[in-house]
Design a protein around this motif. Structure first.
Motif, PDB file in Angstrom:
ATOM      1  N   SER A 213     -13.655  -1.305  15.750  1.00  0.00           N
ATOM      2  CA  SER A 213     -14.726  -2.096  15.119  1.00  0.00           C
ATOM      3  C   SER A 213     -14.478  -2.272  13.626  1.00  0.00           C
TER       4      SER A 213
ATOM      5  N   MET B   5     -13.875  -5.849  11.818  1.00  0.00           N
ATOM      6  CA  MET B   5     -14.744  -6.335  10.745  1.00  0.00           C
ATOM      7  C   MET B   5     -13.967  -6.654   9.470  1.00  0.00           C
TER       8      MET B   5
ATOM      9  N   MET C  60     -14.739  -8.928   6.316  1.00  0.00           N
ATOM     10  CA  MET C  60     -15.715  -8.206   5.502  1.00  0.00           C
ATOM     11  C   MET C  60     -14.966  -7.265   4.558  1.00  0.00           C
TER      12      MET C  60
ATOM     13  N   ALA D 283     -18.633  -3.119   2.852  1.00  0.00           N
ATOM     14  CA  ALA D 283     -19.576  -3.766   3.763  1.00  0.00           C
ATOM     15  C   ALA D 283     -19.355  -3.280   5.193  1.00  0.00           C
ATOM     16  N   ALA D 284     -18.090  -3.118   5.579  1.00  0.00           N
ATOM     17  CA  ALA D 284     -17.782  -2.639   6.932  1.00  0.00           C
ATOM     18  C   ALA D 284     -18.265  -1.208   7.115  1.00  0.00           C
TER      19      ALA D 284
ATOM     20  N   GLU E  54     -21.913  -1.217   7.636  1.00  0.00           N
ATOM     21  CA  GLU E  54     -22.250  -1.640   8.995  1.00  0.00           C
ATOM     22  C   GLU E  54     -22.035  -0.501   9.987  1.00  0.00           C
TER      23      GLU E  54
ATOM     24  N   ARG F 250     -22.379   2.672   9.307  1.00  0.00           N
ATOM     25  CA  ARG F 250     -23.509   3.583   9.111  1.00  0.00           C
ATOM     26  C   ARG F 250     -24.766   3.043   9.789  1.00  0.00           C
ATOM     27  N   ARG F 251     -24.982   1.725   9.649  1.00  0.00           N
ATOM     28  CA  ARG F 251     -26.179   1.113  10.243  1.00  0.00           C
ATOM     29  C   ARG F 251     -26.194   1.251  11.761  1.00  0.00           C
ATOM     30  N   CYS F 252     -25.006   1.159  12.371  1.00  0.00           N
ATOM     31  CA  CYS F 252     -24.911   1.190  13.841  1.00  0.00           C
ATOM     32  C   CYS F 252     -24.667   2.599  14.400  1.00  0.00           C
TER      33      CYS F 252
END
Length: 468
Positions: free
Chosen positions: A390, A394, A404, A408-409, A412, A414-416
């Motif tokens: 992933s 990204m 990205m 930023a990657a 992302e 961390r967010r997921c």
């Protein structure tokens, strides 16, 4: 001490012990009433029996001549027994052909030491010279025969061990482990021969020559059967080695074909060229960060190399489409995990890699594909590859979007974490990236290429580590 250091002293030591035993044992000759004709008969039986030995292996043989030796010490004591024993040693020096002096002296030493200890044991445990009570004589002979067998076989197995690449246990188990019954039976024949002579003189002696012949035949039959079994085992081992080599070459051929498909996939979609190499680099680094075993790291390496192999079966217009995929196209794209599984299922050596490849799009929350696995149902190696894959996707430019930035990657990921990814794996991956950022940027790209080249070159070797 090693074999090489012991061997030069072993044979002279046995010869020396034999000489000492001969000197000590001969001192009782004058104290016995001896029938010279019977001694000659026993010596003749010993010589004939020794002339017809049963060969165990290249360096040794066994005969029933020791039955005459046993009859000798039962009737006349140790001195005469050692004399009869020397007849066996003399015949052995020319059987089946003339032996070197060193080997002849060693064999004489073995026979003399064995006979001396057996005769001494016979008298220590209560055996009379000449024999008295039949039951006591048979019991004492059985014990002394056991001593003869153990001493003789241990010394010979020892020299074979020291002069070959086998172990003592292997030599003893293969050649002697089942012969103790034969030896004891032959020893009993020796006692019976002595007792028969006491009762019927020479007539009784010749009556017991036939049982000695039966004992010799039992040795012979045993070794013939043992040799047949060894030959069959050798043939089976050779066949198994040939089959293993054939299977390895076949597996290497299959893996090479799949490796070629990876190259074809890179050529088919120039936007994803090098994606497998970069994913492999990050996945292997993450696997090491998580302290996976060497076998698991090998599986991660191969699975990362082959994780998108199924895309070779996806139509090029879908694979290289510039815009977003339609629902139907997305269903078709998801099939690449199952196509990859089908391709890898043809290579038994990649059995541990296949579940990783098919699961690399599963999600931690159970909403992934193709089997909607959840949490730790997802193979650990697949969780590693999912995060590495992933991140690489990204940060790569695709036909339908720009790449990205690394920050930023990471954001992302961390967010997921907790939904798409295992949070612990995400944390370890970010730590790995931070450690990598300490290196110069120009060193990372060559590392990708080296990782890919190394895996491609030694992929069969890696697959072998995976299966074992």
């Amino acid at each position: 001490m090693t074999k090489a250091r012991i061997a030069p002293f072993y044979i002279p030591a046995v010869i020396g012990l034999g000489a000492i035993a001969l000197v000590v044992g001969s001192q009782d000759i004058g104290s016995r009433d001896i029938d010279p004709v019977m001694v000659l008969v026993l010596a003749g039986l010993a010589g004939i029996a020794q002339r017809l030995p049963v060969f165990l292996f290249k360096s040794s043989a066994v005969s029933v001549a020791f039955a005459a030796t046993i009859a000798s010490y039962v009737l006349y004591g140790t001195g005469v027994a050692l004399g009869v024993n020397l007849v066996s040693a003399a015949v052995n020096a020319f059987t089946p052909k003339r032996k070197p002096l060193r080997k002849s002296l060693f064999n004489a030493g073995v026979l003399t030491v064995s006979a001396f200890l057996a005769s001494t044991t016979y008298q220590v445990v209560g055996g009379q010279v000449p024999p008295g009570n039949i039951a006591a004589t048979i019991a004492a002979v059985a014990v002394s025969g056991l001593v003869y067998f153990l001493v003789n076989s241990a010394i010979v197995a020892g020299v074979v061990t020291l002069t070959s690449h086998t172990t003592f246990t292997q030599v003893y188990k293969e050649n002697y482990s089942w012969m103790i019954v034969n030896y004891l039976a032959t020893a009993t024949n020796g006692a019976a021969l002595a007792l028969a002579y006491q009762s019927l003189e020479l007539f009784g002696t010749f009556t017991f020559v036939l049982p000695l012949g039966v004992a010799w035949y039992s040795f012979k039959l045993y070794m013939v059967k043992s040799t047949e079994v060894r030959h069959r085992n050798d043939e089976l081992q050779t066949l198994n080695e040939a089959l293993e080599a054939t299977n390895t070459r076949l597996a290497q051929s299959h893996i090479s074909v799949i490796g070629a498909l990876v190259g074809a996939l890179d050529a088919k979609d120039h936007y994803t060229h090098g994606h497998s190499a970069a994913t492999m680099f990050h996945a292997v680094g993450l696997a090491r960060k998580l302290a996976l075993t060497e076998e698991e790291i090998a599986a991660v390496q191969l699975a990362a190399l082959f994780h998108d192999i199924g895309k070779i079966g996806i139509p090029e217009e879908i694979l290289c489409k510039a815009g977003p995929l339609t629902d139907e196209e997305w269903v078709e794209m998801k099939r690449h995990t199952l196509i990859g599984e089908a391709l890898l299922s043809q290579v038994p050596m990649l059995e541990r890699v296949r579940p990783i490849v098919v699961a690399h799009h599963e999600r931690w929350d159970g909403n992934g594909y193709p089997n909607r696995l959840r949490g730790d149902e997802i193979p650990r190696a697949a969780q590693v590859i999912t995060v590495a894959d992933s991140f690489q996707a990204m940060t790569s430019t695709r036909s339908y979007r720009k790449a990205m930035s690394h920050p930023a990657a990471i954001a992302e990921l961390r967010r997921c974490a907790g939904t798409q990814f295992n949070p612990a794996v995400v944390d370890a991956f970010i730590e790995f990236l931070e450690e990598e950022s300490a290196s110069k940027a120009e060193r990372r790209a060559p590392a990708h290429e080296r990782e890919h080249a190394l895996a491609s070159e030694h992929v069969a070797e890696t697959a072998t580590r995976v299966i074992h």
